[in-house]
Design a protein around this motif. Structure first.
Motif, PDB file in Angstrom:
ATOM      1  N   PHE A 121       2.677   1.631  -3.578  1.00 20.78           N
ATOM      2  CA  PHE A 121       1.951   1.440  -4.841  1.00 20.78           C
ATOM      3  C   PHE A 121       2.028   2.643  -5.788  1.00 20.78           C
ATOM      4  O   PHE A 121       2.419   2.517  -6.945  1.00 20.78           O
ATOM      5  CB  PHE A 121       0.487   1.053  -4.602  1.00 20.78           C
ATOM      6  CG  PHE A 121      -0.215   0.669  -5.867  1.00 20.78           C
ATOM      7  CD1 PHE A 121      -0.215  -0.643  -6.310  1.00 20.78           C
ATOM      8  CD2 PHE A 121      -0.837   1.622  -6.661  1.00 20.78           C
ATOM      9  CE1 PHE A 121      -0.823  -1.003  -7.504  1.00 20.78           C
ATOM     10  CE2 PHE A 121      -1.448   1.281  -7.862  1.00 20.78           C
ATOM     11  CZ  PHE A 121      -1.433  -0.042  -8.278  1.00 20.78           C
ATOM     12  N   THR A 122       1.669   3.835  -5.282  1.00 20.13           N
ATOM     13  CA  THR A 122       1.597   4.983  -6.203  1.00 20.13           C
ATOM     14  C   THR A 122       2.990   5.348  -6.741  1.00 20.13           C
ATOM     15  O   THR A 122       3.138   5.686  -7.910  1.00 20.13           O
ATOM     16  CB  THR A 122       0.958   6.223  -5.549  1.00 20.13           C
ATOM     17  OG1 THR A 122       1.654   6.518  -4.349  1.00 20.13           O
ATOM     18  CG2 THR A 122      -0.501   5.997  -5.231  1.00 20.13           C
ATOM     19  N   ALA A 170      -6.068  -1.251  -5.384  1.00 19.68           N
ATOM     20  CA  ALA A 170      -5.418  -0.182  -6.141  1.00 19.68           C
ATOM     21  C   ALA A 170      -5.660  -0.360  -7.641  1.00 19.68           C
ATOM     22  O   ALA A 170      -5.950   0.617  -8.352  1.00 19.68           O
ATOM     23  CB  ALA A 170      -3.927  -0.162  -5.827  1.00 19.68           C
ATOM     24  N   ALA A 186       3.873   2.834  -9.381  1.00 17.22           N
ATOM     25  CA  ALA A 186       3.019   3.034 -10.562  1.00 17.22           C
ATOM     26  C   ALA A 186       3.513   4.221 -11.393  1.00 17.22           C
ATOM     27  O   ALA A 186       3.602   4.136 -12.625  1.00 17.22           O
ATOM     28  CB  ALA A 186       1.574   3.243 -10.140  1.00 17.22           C
ATOM     29  N   ARG A 213       0.840  -1.207   0.000  1.00 17.52           N
ATOM     30  CA  ARG A 213       0.000   0.000   0.000  1.00 17.52           C
ATOM     31  C   ARG A 213       0.872   1.253   0.000  1.00 17.52           C
ATOM     32  O   ARG A 213       0.600   2.221  -0.701  1.00 17.52           O
ATOM     33  CB  ARG A 213      -0.927   0.011   1.231  1.00 17.52           C
ATOM     34  CG  ARG A 213      -2.091  -0.954   1.141  1.00 17.52           C
ATOM     35  CD  ARG A 213      -3.144  -0.625   2.202  1.00 17.52           C
ATOM     36  NE  ARG A 213      -2.604  -0.657   3.539  1.00 17.52           N
ATOM     37  CZ  ARG A 213      -2.576  -1.744   4.323  1.00 17.52           C
ATOM     38  NH1 ARG A 213      -3.087  -2.881   3.886  1.00 17.52           N
ATOM     39  NH2 ARG A 213      -2.056  -1.685   5.525  1.00 17.52           N
ATOM     40  N   THR A 214       1.938   1.216   0.788  1.00 13.57           N
ATOM     41  CA  THR A 214       2.813   2.381   0.915  1.00 13.57           C
ATOM     42  C   THR A 214       3.505   2.723  -0.397  1.00 13.57           C
ATOM     43  O   THR A 214       3.655   3.889  -0.748  1.00 13.57           O
ATOM     44  CB  THR A 214       3.873   2.118   2.001  1.00 13.57           C
ATOM     45  OG1 THR A 214       3.201   1.689   3.181  1.00 13.57           O
ATOM     46  CG2 THR A 214       4.701   3.357   2.299  1.00 13.57           C
TER      47      THR A 214
END
Lengths: 108, 361
Positions: free
Chosen positions: B62-63, B101, B66, B59-60
């Motif tokens: 992912f962005t 996500a 990406a 979660r930490t």
């Protein structure tokens, strides 16, 4: 966020209103989050979209309403914490990776 | 003329978060890798990665991952045909964080989702990278150990582990020795094993028909490690001596012995599968597949049979996003989609459950 008294079988209740900037984002959050089933039979949850916190009409549907019910406070905490982690991820993905964000050049 | 299609793949079934972009041309069958970004969660020496911490890691990052996958590929979301994510098998919490996500991206960008079987991802990636068209596949990783052969649009499982995966056996032995998990435990076991080999210690050999078992081997290796520590204690005392004829055990010899034993088992069942289906090619995929000793042993077996081994390096055989993108894109081209409401994850998802519609041989 409010805690109130629920039914006899699911006495522990937590509700949360999450305001989004647009109806589109609120709907996307709802659709992303409601796919996975709640893992425990001791927890029930409902997600819905509403217009505003106090029911003022005219505003478009920008609020994600979340209600968790559980048999014990412990179950409620575990399920709700897990929901908050997922919600956090969804919001971060929206902030960082929405098409309009990506098309804006990032300042060096 | 139709243009090549692009897909984003999102993988997070274990401790690696991987995102990548591939392009595939349905007319020429040409695959191009545009980006392959990975971030690994490593737990401290002596410990393994737990689902909760691993999910938090995914979660930490992912962005960030990406962004990197998109900018390295030099594409924008509108160029994509679909978004592929790992449906399973794997650890529940890490899988579903990545799925959430991926779902959000699919809705934000208005692109269809494709849920991918992790094992099929490994196989398709291995076939493209090595050019092996119809090999017997040995899929070996921290969570899976399977010997697979293709027949009539299914990857069929010929043999598999009866308990823990071979990579899990090696990873857990690395924990017993307390050696680092960075870059990955199997790599560090391999480096120690290269320095060992003065003696092959006694470990059980557990092949049962086409299947094998690793948990008893791990227990026996752990006992030898305990014996080694006892020897350390005796020898560190003044005038301490080992018993007459007792072999001095070292971490290097233990790693050497473990590798030789478990890889010999894998070579045996793979050879039997090759003889059965009459194939001369063997493709090794999965994280353990980048072990050079395994590749060497598999290579000499294949050579004796007049064939060869196909393997890839750590960029492709360790979990990554592009393998999910590729397998997903191949399914997408046959018309496969995963509707949003069905875009769940599953910890158990066998390789032979998937209809391999894109192969007609």
């Amino acid at each position: 966020m409010t805690a109130s008294t629920g039914s006899q079988d699911f006495p522990c209740v937590l509700t949360l209103d999450v305001p989004f900037p647009t109806a589109r984002l609120a709907s996307i959050a709802l659709q992303s989050l409601q796919v996975d089933k709640e893992l425990s039979a001791l927890v029930r949850r409902t997600f819905s979209i509403s217009s505003s916190i106090e029911g003022a009409r005219g505003d478009s549907d920008k609020i994600l309403k979340v209600e968790y019910k559980a048999t014990t406070n412990r179950m409620l905490r575990v399920a709700f914490n897990s929901f908050m982690e997922s919600l956090n991820l969804v919001v971060e993905v929206m902030e960082e990776l929405d098409a309009d964000v990506l098309s804006t050049p990032i300042a060096a | 003329m139709p243009k090549p299609l692009l897909a984003l793949g999102c993988e997070g079934s274990a401790n690696k978060l991987g995102l990548g972009v591939v392009s595939h041309d349905p007319t020429t069958n040409k695959t191009t890798i545009l980006s392959n970004v990975r971030h690994t969660f490593n737990s401290p020496p002596g410990t393994g990665f737990l689902p909760k911490d691993t999910a938090k890691h995914h979660r930490t990052f992912f962005t960030r991952i990406a962004h990197e996958a998109l900018s390295t590929a030099g594409i924008s979301p509108s160029d994509l045909s679909c978004i592929c994510y790992t449906r399973g098998p794997g650890m529940g919490a890490p899988l579903s964080s990545v799925a959430i996500a991926a779902r959000t991206l699919s809705l934000l960008w208005d692109k269809p989702l494709v849920g991918v079987n992790h094992c099929v991802g490994h196989i398709e990636m291995g076939r493209v990278i090595t050019g092996a068209d119809n090999p017997v596949v040995l899929y070996v990783s921290g969570g899976n150990t399977q010997v697979i052969a293709y027949a009539e649009q299914r990857y069929r499982i010929f043999g598999e582990t009866l308990d823990i995966a071979v990579g899990n056996c090696i990873d857990r032995f690395a924990r017993t020795l307390g050696i680092p998990n960075d870059p990955f435990p199997g790599y560090n076991v391999e480096q120690l094993a290269k320095k060992g080999g003065s003696v092959l210690l006694d470990l059980p050999y557990a092949v049962k028909g086409m299947d094998c078992s690793f948990s008893g081997i791990l227990a026996a290796a752990d006992l030898l490690a305990a014996q080694m520590r006892e020897q350390d204690r005796i020898l560190s005392a003044e005038g301490g001596k080992l018993k007459e004829g007792e072999v001095r055990i070292t971490p290097e010899d233990l790693c050497f012995t473990l590798q030789e034993t478990v890889y010999a088992m894998l070579v045996e069942i793979t050879e039997r599968a090759m003889a059965h289906v009459g194939s001369k090619q063997v493709l090794v995929v999965g994280g353990v597949g980048c072990n050079e000793r395994l590749q060497e042993m598999m290579g000499s077996m294949a050579k004796d049979r007049g064939g060869s081994v196909y393997s890839t390096d750590e960029r492709f055989c360790i979990d990554n996003g592009i393998m999910i993108a590729l397998a997903g894109l191949l399914a997408y081209e046959t018309g496969f989609r995963t509707p949003l409401e069905d875009s769940t994850c599953t910890q158990r998802f066998r390789t032979d459950e998937v209809h391999i519609k894109w192969r007609d041989d």
